[in-house]
Design a protein around this motif. Structure first.
Motif, PDB file in Angstrom:
ATOM      1  N   ASP A  75      83.440  40.753  31.364  1.00 22.27           N
ATOM      2  CA  ASP A  75      84.656  40.945  32.158  1.00 22.27           C
ATOM      3  C   ASP A  75      84.380  41.469  33.567  1.00 22.27           C
ATOM      4  OD1 ASP A  75      86.127  40.000  30.082  1.00 22.27           O
ATOM      5  OD2 ASP A  75      86.758  41.960  29.334  1.00 22.27           O
ATOM      6  N   ARG A  76      83.557  42.513  33.670  1.00 22.09           N
ATOM      7  CA  ARG A  76      83.296  43.068  35.004  1.00 22.09           C
ATOM      8  C   ARG A  76      82.531  42.083  35.875  1.00 22.09           C
ATOM      9  NH1 ARG A  76      81.825  49.532  34.730  1.00 22.09           N
ATOM     10  NH2 ARG A  76      83.689  50.201  33.597  1.00 22.09           N
ATOM     11  N   ILE A  77      81.629  41.338  35.254  1.00 18.30           N
ATOM     12  CA  ILE A  77      80.904  40.321  36.013  1.00 18.30           C
ATOM     13  C   ILE A  77      81.858  39.231  36.488  1.00 18.30           C
ATOM     14  CG2 ILE A  77      79.121  38.539  35.853  1.00 18.30           C
ATOM     15  CD1 ILE A  77      77.653  40.319  33.863  1.00 18.30           C
ATOM     16  N   ASN A  78      82.735  38.803  35.596  1.00 13.94           N
ATOM     17  CA  ASN A  78      83.649  37.710  35.927  1.00 13.94           C
ATOM     18  C   ASN A  78      84.657  38.098  37.000  1.00 13.94           C
ATOM     19  OD1 ASN A  78      82.476  35.896  34.179  1.00 13.94           O
ATOM     20  ND2 ASN A  78      83.880  36.329  32.488  1.00 13.94           N
ATOM     21  N   TYR A  79      85.338  39.241  36.775  1.00 14.38           N
ATOM     22  CA  TYR A  79      86.426  39.610  37.678  1.00 14.38           C
ATOM     23  C   TYR A  79      85.955  40.450  38.862  1.00 14.38           C
ATOM     24  CZ  TYR A  79      89.395  37.739  34.046  1.00 14.38           C
ATOM     25  OH  TYR A  79      89.988  36.900  33.143  1.00 14.38           O
ATOM     26  N   GLY A  80      84.735  40.981  38.770  1.00 12.05           N
ATOM     27  CA  GLY A  80      84.228  41.762  39.895  1.00 12.05           C
ATOM     28  C   GLY A  80      83.343  40.963  40.826  1.00 12.05           C
ATOM     29  N   ALA A 128      85.514  36.086  43.016  1.00 15.46           N
ATOM     30  CA  ALA A 128      85.487  36.026  44.477  1.00 15.46           C
ATOM     31  C   ALA A 128      84.380  35.112  44.982  1.00 15.46           C
ATOM     32  CB  ALA A 128      85.302  37.435  45.043  1.00 15.46           C
ATOM     33  N   PHE A 129      83.222  35.140  44.341  1.00 15.18           N
ATOM     34  CA  PHE A 129      82.085  34.333  44.796  1.00 15.18           C
ATOM     35  C   PHE A 129      82.404  32.843  44.728  1.00 15.18           C
ATOM     36  CE2 PHE A 129      77.974  32.181  44.015  1.00 15.18           C
ATOM     37  CZ  PHE A 129      77.324  32.541  45.189  1.00 15.18           C
ATOM     38  N   PHE A 130      83.084  32.415  43.670  1.00 15.88           N
ATOM     39  CA  PHE A 130      83.432  31.002  43.533  1.00 15.88           C
ATOM     40  C   PHE A 130      84.366  30.569  44.652  1.00 15.88           C
ATOM     41  CE2 PHE A 130      86.108  27.587  41.702  1.00 15.88           C
ATOM     42  CZ  PHE A 130      85.118  26.646  41.450  1.00 15.88           C
ATOM     43  N   ALA A 131      85.320  31.402  44.997  1.00 17.32           N
ATOM     44  CA  ALA A 131      86.239  31.073  46.095  1.00 17.32           C
ATOM     45  C   ALA A 131      85.480  30.918  47.415  1.00 17.32           C
ATOM     46  CB  ALA A 131      87.308  32.148  46.207  1.00 17.32           C
ATOM     47  N   ILE A 160      87.618  31.311  34.331  1.00 16.12           N
ATOM     48  CA  ILE A 160      88.097  32.598  34.863  1.00 16.12           C
ATOM     49  C   ILE A 160      89.410  32.376  35.612  1.00 16.12           C
ATOM     50  CG2 ILE A 160      87.589  34.490  36.451  1.00 16.12           C
ATOM     51  CD1 ILE A 160      84.620  34.014  35.854  1.00 16.12           C
ATOM     52  N   TYR A 161      89.439  31.325  36.428  1.00 15.22           N
ATOM     53  CA  TYR A 161      90.682  31.019  37.135  1.00 15.22           C
ATOM     54  C   TYR A 161      91.748  30.532  36.158  1.00 15.22           C
ATOM     55  CZ  TYR A 161      88.895  31.767  41.805  1.00 15.22           C
ATOM     56  OH  TYR A 161      88.420  32.363  42.948  1.00 15.22           O
ATOM     57  N   GLY A 162      91.337  29.884  35.066  1.00 15.25           N
ATOM     58  CA  GLY A 162      92.291  29.505  34.036  1.00 15.25           C
ATOM     59  C   GLY A 162      92.931  30.723  33.390  1.00 15.25           C
ATOM     60  N   GLU A 163      92.118  31.746  33.088  1.00 17.63           N
ATOM     61  CA  GLU A 163      92.661  32.962  32.476  1.00 17.63           C
ATOM     62  C   GLU A 163      93.571  33.716  33.450  1.00 17.63           C
ATOM     63  OE1 GLU A 163      89.233  35.096  31.183  1.00 17.63           O
ATOM     64  OE2 GLU A 163      89.085  34.000  29.290  1.00 17.63           O
ATOM     65  N   VAL A 164      93.198  33.749  34.733  1.00 18.39           N
ATOM     66  CA  VAL A 164      94.049  34.395  35.729  1.00 18.39           C
ATOM     67  C   VAL A 164      95.395  33.682  35.804  1.00 18.39           C
ATOM     68  CG1 VAL A 164      94.322  34.842  38.188  1.00 18.39           C
ATOM     69  CG2 VAL A 164      92.136  35.320  37.075  1.00 18.39           C
ATOM     70  N   VAL A 209      69.207  30.524  26.136  1.00 16.77           N
ATOM     71  CA  VAL A 209      70.471  31.234  25.889  1.00 16.77           C
ATOM     72  C   VAL A 209      71.623  30.292  25.593  1.00 16.77           C
ATOM     73  CG1 VAL A 209      69.862  33.307  27.181  1.00 16.77           C
ATOM     74  CG2 VAL A 209      70.842  31.352  28.398  1.00 16.77           C
ATOM     75  N   GLY A 210      71.338  29.040  25.301  1.00 13.32           N
ATOM     76  CA  GLY A 210      72.384  28.116  24.880  1.00 13.32           C
ATOM     77  C   GLY A 210      73.491  27.962  25.910  1.00 13.32           C
ATOM     78  N   ARG A 211      74.708  28.178  25.458  1.00 12.57           N
ATOM     79  CA  ARG A 211      75.884  27.933  26.288  1.00 12.57           C
ATOM     80  C   ARG A 211      76.334  29.195  27.023  1.00 12.57           C
ATOM     81  NH1 ARG A 211      81.291  24.713  24.014  1.00 12.57           N
ATOM     82  NH2 ARG A 211      82.278  24.530  26.056  1.00 12.57           N
ATOM     83  N   LEU A 212      75.394  30.053  27.357  1.00  9.37           N
ATOM     84  CA  LEU A 212      75.726  31.334  27.985  1.00  9.37           C
ATOM     85  C   LEU A 212      76.479  31.159  29.294  1.00  9.37           C
ATOM     86  CD1 LEU A 212      75.170  34.463  27.710  1.00  9.37           C
ATOM     87  CD2 LEU A 212      73.293  34.085  29.306  1.00  9.37           C
ATOM     88  N   TRP A 213      76.183  30.074  30.044  1.00  6.94           N
ATOM     89  CA  TRP A 213      76.846  29.867  31.329  1.00  6.94           C
ATOM     90  C   TRP A 213      78.362  29.885  31.169  1.00  6.94           C
ATOM     91  CZ3 TRP A 213      77.507  29.784  36.286  1.00  6.94           C
ATOM     92  CH2 TRP A 213      78.500  28.977  36.844  1.00  6.94           C
ATOM     93  N   CYS A 214      78.864  29.363  30.048  1.00  8.44           N
ATOM     94  CA  CYS A 214      80.319  29.281  29.856  1.00  8.44           C
ATOM     95  C   CYS A 214      80.976  30.657  29.791  1.00  8.44           C
ATOM     96  CB  CYS A 214      80.639  28.494  28.582  1.00  8.44           C
ATOM     97  SG  CYS A 214      80.241  26.741  28.689  1.00  8.44           S
ATOM     98  N   ALA A 215      80.200  31.694  29.466  1.00  9.51           N
ATOM     99  CA  ALA A 215      80.775  33.038  29.406  1.00  9.51           C
ATOM    100  C   ALA A 215      81.140  33.551  30.790  1.00  9.51           C
ATOM    101  CB  ALA A 215      79.804  34.003  28.728  1.00  9.51           C
ATOM    102  N   VAL A 216      80.443  33.064  31.844  1.00  6.13           N
ATOM    103  CA  VAL A 216      80.726  33.513  33.214  1.00  6.13           C
ATOM    104  C   VAL A 216      81.175  32.341  34.075  1.00  6.13           C
ATOM    105  CG1 VAL A 216      79.181  35.490  33.117  1.00  6.13           C
ATOM    106  CG2 VAL A 216      78.272  33.260  33.779  1.00  6.13           C
ATOM    107  N   CYS A 217      81.672  31.292  33.445  1.00  4.97           N
ATOM    108  CA  CYS A 217      82.072  30.084  34.154  1.00  4.97           C
ATOM    109  C   CYS A 217      83.307  30.353  35.015  1.00  4.97           C
ATOM    110  CB  CYS A 217      82.362  28.973  33.149  1.00  4.97           C
ATOM    111  SG  CYS A 217      83.143  27.524  33.868  1.00  4.97           S
TER     112      CYS A 217
END
Length: 811
Positions: free
Chosen positions: A346-351, A355-358, A407-411, A395-403
């Motif tokens: 959560d902190r990685i995604n929303y912190g 913003a980095f993706f934007a 994140i914008y879908g959840e927002v 780490v398999g599909r780990l990227w999807c955890a910080v995709c």
């Protein structure tokens, strides 16, 4: 907790209304045994003595114990035993080895109104083919059935009965009669009465050889497997559940065995730790209660003077496959602490990611439009693609955890619910399972064609639109449906991630025994409030239960289940890479289509090189053949820029995507033809002439299963393609970043890390070689046939890899 000499607590709770359990602990002394034998007996004292001697070796005097446990399986078993005790119906008790089914039979008898009558148990494996021990012999000694009278006959191991005896048992069950074995022998003093009695009971018989004697015994059959020929003849059937489905009763069983073993050894009763129970709950106990008692006894011996049985004292064997797992969370407690913290994800995604993706999308739109001068484009194609491909193995599909897409879908989901409070729609699972995979396959096909036809890797604003379109799909689905419907079924990147994640050396799973024994809320799946060490969550975003997962496809490693579980059931394991593909894997048609698309995409990425090599090959062949009309092939000449013709470019791209299907189909067709021929030839041979090769007549695996063997080659080919960009361009990120902001002159003094072309070529070649070897090994595992029978598949793997080498690795 039970005490020595008593029943377990779970059974004591039912003592007042359960006559079965009452009878299970009635100690019967020798005097009572003799009185039971005498009950209903007629005749002289000598006959009673003979009866006692005949039945004594087989006599069962009491039940060992009641039914232990509080689970629904234990309750149902008690009800079935009680119902069988209330009648004199015949009963078939069947179940796996080690379930003490003979004790179930004893509970039925001693819980009935006929408990004072004798009960005997006979091992059918030891009976002779004539059945004289059971049925007696004409002119000889009476059989056990005659001596038993109206008592209970338990036939143990009925599945091992001599085949000659089965018809006689069928007659006994069906008609309630039997025939003594053998022929008339010289009359003996103690057999004349038996012969005359049989004739008096059956006056229609003209000869003692036709004796048909009535049976009054109550019959209970015990078997370790289903008996079709006998099931229809018995009045009741009781299937004893194996211990692996009764994990909720495991603690009561362990405490019961501790009590009786401690009593027998004359030591104080020991306690068992919660961690020890958890370890036992992860084991399936193939020998059931028999094995559990041995484990408890061994643990008590090893405990010595300790009053607590800890998990180190219980070391059961592991189920096949599980012994190859290593739980990282137990080995590294700080890793567990981090994955359960707010930092992941959560902190990685929303912190950061939000913003980095934007910023990345904005730079792609307004910055320079080529990779040499746009750091966002450089990050997307030279960093993200190769690193995520390498990450699949670890780490398999780990990227999807910080995709950022989701994140914008959840927002958007939270914002829409705040603006318009409502109930989000449930997933249309049936339709999504059927069509979702094909939808993402279609999207990925369009992305490939768009990438090739419009040169996305070197066009920043088109790459930005690609990111926004995928994000838009996530936002729309999140506003309509609950949780991450887009990630589970529709995201093209998620589909690729789920496919390659099958090759990962790590996995997230839960211990099925602990989940079935201790969990009643399913918080990891449904979500719920904090419980124990579990924290409050909304449940798995992909609606996956970690105990039920068969592969890594539907796990994004967000660790929601790890945070929610109050029982420490969730594990993050090291494992052999891709082990699920030859063990628990379920093939899916759309995954196969996506795999083949990704395979064709490798060649599509190199379409200009392919056309150039094809033109030079045709040109050289024409010169060698002294052809004069070589000009007709000028349309292939790269100097004429044929790829700038949109229609031709599109057609070539579609052909290249479908091209790998040809050798794959030919290989599969050859294997099936070879199998048909071998099968036909084998049928023509005499048995002594047939080949000893155990693979000779094995049917080849279906294409939808065997094609997964190419997965390492597909991953290796894609990685080899992106290695050039990664090792040549990613090290220029600092000067490219300054160039993005118009500071190109300053960038001349910044450090640049670029691999030598020979090093890049070497790593690309090694990647392809390793991919070929791993594909061969995986194909052998999935195919489960000899090397020569899978040779066509291996040759196709080699052919495809050679094609990749020619196009990717510089000469």
């Amino acid at each position: 907790m039970p005490t020595p000499g008593t029943e377990p607590e779970a059974t004591n709770a039912r003592r007042s209304d359960n006559s079965i359990v009452n009878s299970a602990v009635n100690d019967t002394n020798d005097t009572n045994e003799r009185s039971e034998l005498n009950n209903g007996a007629t005749g002289s004292t000598s006959e009673q003595s003979d009866r006692q001697l005949a039945l004594q070796p087989y006599l069962v005097t009491k039940a060992k114990r009641g039914v232990v446990g509080r689970s629904r399986y234990a309750s149902r078993l008690r009800s079935q035993i009680q119902a069988a005790s209330d009648t004199r119906d015949s009963v078939l008790v069947f179940g796996e080895p080690g379930l003490e089914k003979d004790n179930i039979a004893a509970l039925i008898h001693f819980g009935s109104a006929q408990r004072r009558l004798p009960m005997i148990q006979v091992n059918c494996k030891l009976l002779d083919a004539s059945g004289s021990k059971l049925f007696g012999r004409i002119g000889g000694e009476p059989g056990l059935i005659q001596w038993l009278g109206e008592g209970t006959l338990v036939l143990n191991n009925i599945h091992e009965t001599p085949i000659e005896l089965v018809p006689k048992l069928i007659r006994l069950l069906d008609m309630g009669t039997y025939q003594p074995a053998g022929t008339l022998e010289p009359t003996k003093p103690n057999s004349t009465q038996t012969t005359q009695l049989a004739l008096d009971l059956n006056p229609e018989l003209s000869s003692p050889n036709e004796f048909v004697c009535p049976s009054q015994v109550r019959i209970i059959l015990i078997s370790e497997r289903s008996q079709m020929e006998l099931e229809s003849l018995v009045d009741r059937q009781i299937k004893v559940p194996p211990l692996r489905v009764r994990k909720a009763d495991l603690r009561q069983h362990v405490e019961y065995y501790i009590s009786i073993i401690s009593r027998d050894r004359g030591i104080n009763k020991l306690q068992v730790s919660n961690e020890a129970i958890r370890r036992l709950q992860t084991y399936d106990f193939p020998s059931n209660l028999r094995e559990l008692r041995l484990l408890v006894e061994r643990a008590i011996i090893q405990a010595g003077d300790s009053s607590l049985l800890t998990e180190e004292l219980f070391w059961a064997g592991q189920k096949k496959g599980k012994e190859l797992r290593f739980n990282l969370l137990n080995a590294y407690p700080k890793l567990r602490q981090f994955l359960r913290s707010d930092w992941w994800p959560d902190r990685i995604n929303y912190g950061f990611t939000l913003a980095f993706f934007a910023i990345v999308v904005a730079v792609l739109f307004i910055g320079p439009q080529n990779r040499e001068a746009n750091w966002a484009l450089n990050m997307f194609w030279a960093w993200w693609w190769p690193l995520v491909l390498i990450g699949y193995l670890f780490v398999g599909r780990l990227w999807c955890a910080v995709c950022p897409f989701m994140i914008y879908g959840e927002v958007a989901q939270k914002l829409s619910l705040w603006l318009v409070p409502r109930q989000l729609k449930q997933w249309p699972r049936k339709s999504a399972e059927r069509w979702g995979g094909w939808f993402l396959f279609g999207l990925f096909t369009l992305i490939y064609l768009w990438e090739e036809l419009w040169d996305l890797p070197n066009t920043a604003y088109l790459s930005a639109w690609l990111l926004l379109l995928i994000t838009g799909g996530a936002v729309v689905c999140s506003v309509i449906f609950e949780r991450r419907f887009w990630c589970r079924y529709l995201c093209p990147i998620g589909g690729m991630n789920g496919l390659f994640a099958k090759l990962s050396m790590t996995e997230l799973r839960a211990q099925q025994g602990i989940c079935s024994a201790d969990c009643t809320t399913y918080q990891c799946y449904k979500g719920g409030p904090a419980k124990g060490e579990g924290i409050e969550t909304n449940g798995c975003p992909l609606y996956s239960h970690p105990a039920q997962m068969q592969d890594n496809r539907d796990c994004v490693l967000c660790m929601t289940c790890l945070k929610a579980c109050p029982h420490r059931s969730v594990q993050v394991n090291l494992r052999p890479p891709g082990i699920e593909l030859w063990t628990t894997h379920i093939p899916r048609a759309y995954e196969v289509a996506l795999l083949l698309l990704l395979l064709g995409g490798i060649y599509l990425h190199r379409l200009p090189e392919a056309i150039a090599k094809l033109y030079h090959f045709v040109q050289n062949s024409a010169y060698l053949a002294n052809l004069t009309n070589i000009n007709q092939w000028d349309w292939l000449n790269p100097a004429n820029a044929p790829l700038e013709q949109f229609g031709l470019h599109f057609e070539l791209s579609a052909i290249v995507l479908l091209l790998p299907l040809i050798p794959l189909a030919l290989a599969q067709g050859y294997m099936w033809l070879d199998y048909r021929i071998r099968k036909h030839l084998n049928q023509q041979l005499a048995p002594e002439e047939t080949t000893p090769d155990r693979f000779a007549c094995l049917k080849p695996r279906p294409f939808i299963q065997l094609v997964y063997g190419y997965l390492p080659l597909v991953l290796g080919g894609n990685l080899a393609h992106y290695l050039n960009m990664w090792l040549e361009e990613s090290g220029r990120i600092l000067p490219v970043t300054l160039a993005t902001f118009g500071l190109g002159d300053v960038s001349l003094n910044l450090p640049v890390l670029v691999a030598h072309p020979a090093v890049i070529a070497f790593l690309q070649g090694v990647t392809l070689i390793v991919a070929v070897v791993l594909s061969w090994a995986l194909t052998q595992k999935i195919g489960r046939q000899g090397l020569r029978y899978l040779l066509p598949q291996h040759l196709v793997t080699l052919l495809l890899a050679i094609g990749m080498w020619v196009l990717i690795v510089p000469a």
